[in-house]
Write an enzyme that holds these catalytic residues in place. Structure first.
Site, PDB file in Angstrom:
ATOM      1  N   GLY A   1      31.747 -30.219   3.877  1.00  0.00           N
ATOM      2  CA  GLY A   1      31.612 -30.556   2.451  1.00  0.00           C
ATOM      3  C   GLY A   1      32.687 -29.882   1.620  1.00  0.00           C
ATOM      4  O   GLY A   1      32.452 -29.465   0.480  1.00  0.00           O
TER       5      GLY A   1
ATOM      6  N   GLY B   1      33.383 -30.963  -2.009  1.00  0.00           N
ATOM      7  CA  GLY B   1      32.313 -30.861  -2.996  1.00  0.00           C
ATOM      8  C   GLY B   1      32.546 -29.747  -4.010  1.00  0.00           C
ATOM      9  O   GLY B   1      33.583 -29.078  -3.992  1.00  0.00           O
ATOM     10  N   GLN B   2      31.557 -29.560  -4.872  1.00  0.00           N
ATOM     11  CA  GLN B   2      31.715 -28.611  -5.989  1.00  0.00           C
ATOM     12  C   GLN B   2      31.994 -27.190  -5.487  1.00  0.00           C
ATOM     13  O   GLN B   2      32.916 -26.530  -5.965  1.00  0.00           O
ATOM     14  CB  GLN B   2      30.455 -28.609  -6.867  1.00  0.00           C
ATOM     15  CG  GLN B   2      30.629 -27.809  -8.154  1.00  0.00           C
ATOM     16  CD  GLN B   2      29.313 -27.464  -8.843  1.00  0.00           C
ATOM     17  OE1 GLN B   2      28.237 -27.573  -8.250  1.00  0.00           O
ATOM     18  NE2 GLN B   2      29.401 -27.041 -10.086  1.00  0.00           N
TER      19      GLN B   2
ATOM     20  N   ASP C   1      35.368 -32.906   5.502  1.00  0.00           N
ATOM     21  CA  ASP C   1      34.492 -33.674   4.595  1.00  0.00           C
ATOM     22  C   ASP C   1      34.453 -35.117   5.106  1.00  0.00           C
ATOM     23  O   ASP C   1      35.214 -35.483   6.007  1.00  0.00           O
ATOM     24  CB  ASP C   1      35.050 -33.638   3.160  1.00  0.00           C
ATOM     25  CG  ASP C   1      33.954 -33.821   2.107  1.00  0.00           C
ATOM     26  OD1 ASP C   1      33.704 -32.882   1.345  1.00  0.00           O
ATOM     27  OD2 ASP C   1      33.333 -34.909   2.063  1.00  0.00           O
ATOM     28  N   ILE C   2      33.568 -35.940   4.495  1.00  0.00           N
ATOM     29  CA  ILE C   2      33.573 -37.365   4.852  1.00  0.00           C
ATOM     30  C   ILE C   2      34.473 -38.149   3.903  1.00  0.00           C
ATOM     31  O   ILE C   2      34.604 -39.359   4.016  1.00  0.00           O
ATOM     32  CB  ILE C   2      32.159 -38.002   4.862  1.00  0.00           C
ATOM     33  CG1 ILE C   2      31.420 -37.686   3.552  1.00  0.00           C
ATOM     34  CG2 ILE C   2      31.371 -37.572   6.071  1.00  0.00           C
ATOM     35  CD1 ILE C   2      30.183 -38.521   3.342  1.00  0.00           C
ATOM     36  N   ARG C   3      35.055 -37.450   2.923  1.00  0.00           N
ATOM     37  CA  ARG C   3      36.044 -38.082   2.045  1.00  0.00           C
ATOM     38  C   ARG C   3      37.384 -37.414   2.296  1.00  0.00           C
ATOM     39  O   ARG C   3      37.424 -36.277   2.762  1.00  0.00           O
ATOM     40  CB  ARG C   3      35.666 -37.877   0.576  1.00  0.00           C
ATOM     41  CG  ARG C   3      34.406 -38.609   0.184  1.00  0.00           C
ATOM     42  CD  ARG C   3      33.961 -38.195  -1.210  1.00  0.00           C
ATOM     43  NE  ARG C   3      33.449 -36.821  -1.239  1.00  0.00           N
ATOM     44  CZ  ARG C   3      33.213 -36.129  -2.356  1.00  0.00           C
ATOM     45  NH1 ARG C   3      33.455 -36.657  -3.519  1.00  0.00           N
ATOM     46  NH2 ARG C   3      32.726 -34.898  -2.304  1.00  0.00           N
TER      47      ARG C   3
ATOM     48  N   ASP D   1      31.803 -35.910   9.744  1.00  0.00           N
ATOM     49  CA  ASP D   1      30.476 -36.305   9.283  1.00  0.00           C
ATOM     50  C   ASP D   1      29.476 -35.366   9.962  1.00  0.00           C
ATOM     51  O   ASP D   1      29.358 -35.362  11.193  1.00  0.00           O
ATOM     52  CB  ASP D   1      30.235 -37.768   9.702  1.00  0.00           C
ATOM     53  CG  ASP D   1      28.844 -38.254   9.355  1.00  0.00           C
ATOM     54  OD1 ASP D   1      28.007 -37.446   8.901  1.00  0.00           O
ATOM     55  OD2 ASP D   1      28.592 -39.464   9.556  1.00  0.00           O
TER      56      ASP D   1
ATOM     57  N   TYR E   1      14.996 -32.832  -1.888  1.00  0.00           N
ATOM     58  CA  TYR E   1      16.029 -31.790  -1.854  1.00  0.00           C
ATOM     59  C   TYR E   1      15.390 -30.427  -1.563  1.00  0.00           C
ATOM     60  O   TYR E   1      15.843 -29.687  -0.688  1.00  0.00           O
ATOM     61  CB  TYR E   1      16.726 -31.780  -3.216  1.00  0.00           C
ATOM     62  CG  TYR E   1      17.806 -30.728  -3.386  1.00  0.00           C
ATOM     63  CD1 TYR E   1      19.020 -30.844  -2.733  1.00  0.00           C
ATOM     64  CD2 TYR E   1      17.603 -29.646  -4.237  1.00  0.00           C
ATOM     65  CE1 TYR E   1      20.022 -29.899  -2.920  1.00  0.00           C
ATOM     66  CE2 TYR E   1      18.598 -28.700  -4.430  1.00  0.00           C
ATOM     67  CZ  TYR E   1      19.802 -28.828  -3.767  1.00  0.00           C
ATOM     68  OH  TYR E   1      20.788 -27.903  -3.953  1.00  0.00           O
TER      69      TYR E   1
ATOM     70  N   LYS F   1      15.795 -27.865   1.570  1.00  0.00           N
ATOM     71  CA  LYS F   1      16.334 -26.511   1.385  1.00  0.00           C
ATOM     72  C   LYS F   1      15.372 -25.467   1.945  1.00  0.00           C
ATOM     73  O   LYS F   1      15.792 -24.534   2.638  1.00  0.00           O
ATOM     74  CB  LYS F   1      16.641 -26.236  -0.093  1.00  0.00           C
ATOM     75  CG  LYS F   1      17.843 -27.002  -0.617  1.00  0.00           C
ATOM     76  CD  LYS F   1      19.128 -26.596   0.118  1.00  0.00           C
ATOM     77  CE  LYS F   1      20.340 -27.360  -0.358  1.00  0.00           C
ATOM     78  NZ  LYS F   1      21.550 -27.068   0.409  1.00  0.00           N
TER      79      LYS F   1
HETATM   80  N1  SER Z   1      22.417 -27.641  -8.643  1.00  0.00           N
HETATM   81  C1  SER Z   1      21.465 -28.198  -7.724  1.00  0.00           C
HETATM   82  C2  SER Z   1      20.868 -29.437  -8.246  1.00  0.00           C
HETATM   83  O1  SER Z   1      20.734 -29.539  -9.448  1.00  0.00           O
HETATM   84  C3  SER Z   1      20.365 -27.210  -7.476  1.00  0.00           C
HETATM   85  O2  SER Z   1      20.687 -26.425  -6.393  1.00  0.00           O
HETATM   86  O3  SER Z   1      20.487 -30.267  -7.488  1.00  0.00           O
END
Ligand code: SER
Length: 316
Positions: free
Chosen positions: A8, A11-12, A34-36, A53, A142, A146
């Site tokens: 990833g 990502g951010q 990453d996948i991109r 992936d 999510y 986690k």
């Molecule tokens: N920043 C994440 C979200 O909003 C939380 O870990 O999904």
């Protein structure tokens, strides 16, 4: 010398730790995946990049062998709001991907980090000063992935001796790469809209308090935890870490100190508001502070000031 794999990486969080880890451990020792494909030239040209992936175990094996990886930063994941619209994909990526990476870590004897989240908590969790050890009954896909990820990482540590480590990140605020599909994304969007248009319509209620952290502190948390003495990590999967907590109204007031004409209005999205309502107002991160000396550098005022300076430079 370490050989680090980042999943990833576009990502951010991934995009920022790739650059920092390459500076610390050497560009050729940090393999970004990453996948991109990266459009960011710094990310693409500053070291090895592989398409990967995380749901494809055979491909993971090939990359692990090719680069002789010994440390994994597993950042690839689907965030909370997308997870509610596509729960099957969230399970596949967040759980399937984590299982595959833990298996790779076991097989190739790697140290491994994966980010847990405030999303691992749920509506029955104490909301204020949320303890390290407490009731955790998340009600989003999510959050389910986690919390399960924390347990699975602990399992791999206890059963197979894999050196797994994790933190429960709050909302992360950054100007380089947008988060995308999270519940806390408003705290990033608000800055870009304030600077471009002096107004922002927020999808969370004005009084909705959530933990937050500026990205340089998130990167510091990650590196400090991975460098910490393993024998001191009693709560290894996963530590509460926070730097500040605020509501949209409080954040808007802080932004107004720099952009006095800034106006905020509200159009509440019931899906993201329900998710935010099930997460803590503020976490207690004393376990991280005492076990590996966690301490953020940016409070709300310092973060807002830096975000505004950096975004102005960026969009000039
Ligand atoms: N920043 C994440 C979200 O909003 C939380 O870990 O999904």
């Amino acid at each position: 010398m370490k050989k680090i794999l980042i999943t990833g990486a576009i990502g951010q969080i991934g995009s920022e730790i790739t650059v920092v880890l390459r500076k610390i451990y050497g560009e050729e020792n940090v393999i970004a995946t990453d996948i991109r494909m990266p459009s960011d030239l710094q990310l693409r040209d500053s070291g090895p990049f592989e398409f990967l992936d995380v749901t494809d175990e055979h491909h993971i094996t090939r990359v692990m062998q090719q680069y002789k990886i010994d440390t994994i930063y597993h950042m690839a994941a689907i965030l909370s709001a997308i997870g509610e619209t596509r729960p099957g994909i969230a399970w596949q990526v967040n759980m399937g991907g984590l299982y595959n990476m833990l298996e790779a870590a076991r097989q190739y004897k790697c140290k491994m980090f994966f980010p847990s989240s405030i999303g691992a908590f749920g509506p029955s969790t104490p909301m204020d000063c949320t303890p390290q050890l407490t009731i955790m009954r998340p009600e989003t896909m999510y959050g389910v992935t986690k919390l399960s990820g924390e347990l699975l990482s602990d399992y791999y540590f206890k059963k197979f001796g894999v050196d797994t480590r994790s933190v429960r990140f709050p909302g992360l605020i950054s100007y380089e790469t947008e988060p995308g599909g999270g519940t806390t994304d408003y705290a990033v969007e608000i800055f870009f809209e304030a600077i471009k248009h002096a107004s922002y319509t927020c999808y969370l209620r004005n009084d909705c308090s959530l933990d937050m952290m500026y990205m340089p502190d998130a990167v510091k948390a990650l590196i400090d935890l991975m460098e910490a003495d393993s024998s001191k990590l009693a709560n290894r999967n996963a530590y509460n870490v926070t730097a500040m907590h605020f509501t949209p109204e409080i954040l808007a007031a802080e932004i107004r100190k720099h952009i006095p004409e800034f106006k905020i209005s509200y159009s509440v999205d019931p899906v993201r508001q329900a998710i935010a309502d099930s997460w803590p107002n503020s976490m207690d991160d004393s376990a991280a502070r005492s076990e590996w000396n966690w301490k953020p550098n940016y409070d709300q005022a310092a973060m807002v000031n830096d975000m505004i300076v950096k975004i102005r430079q960026k969009i000039k």
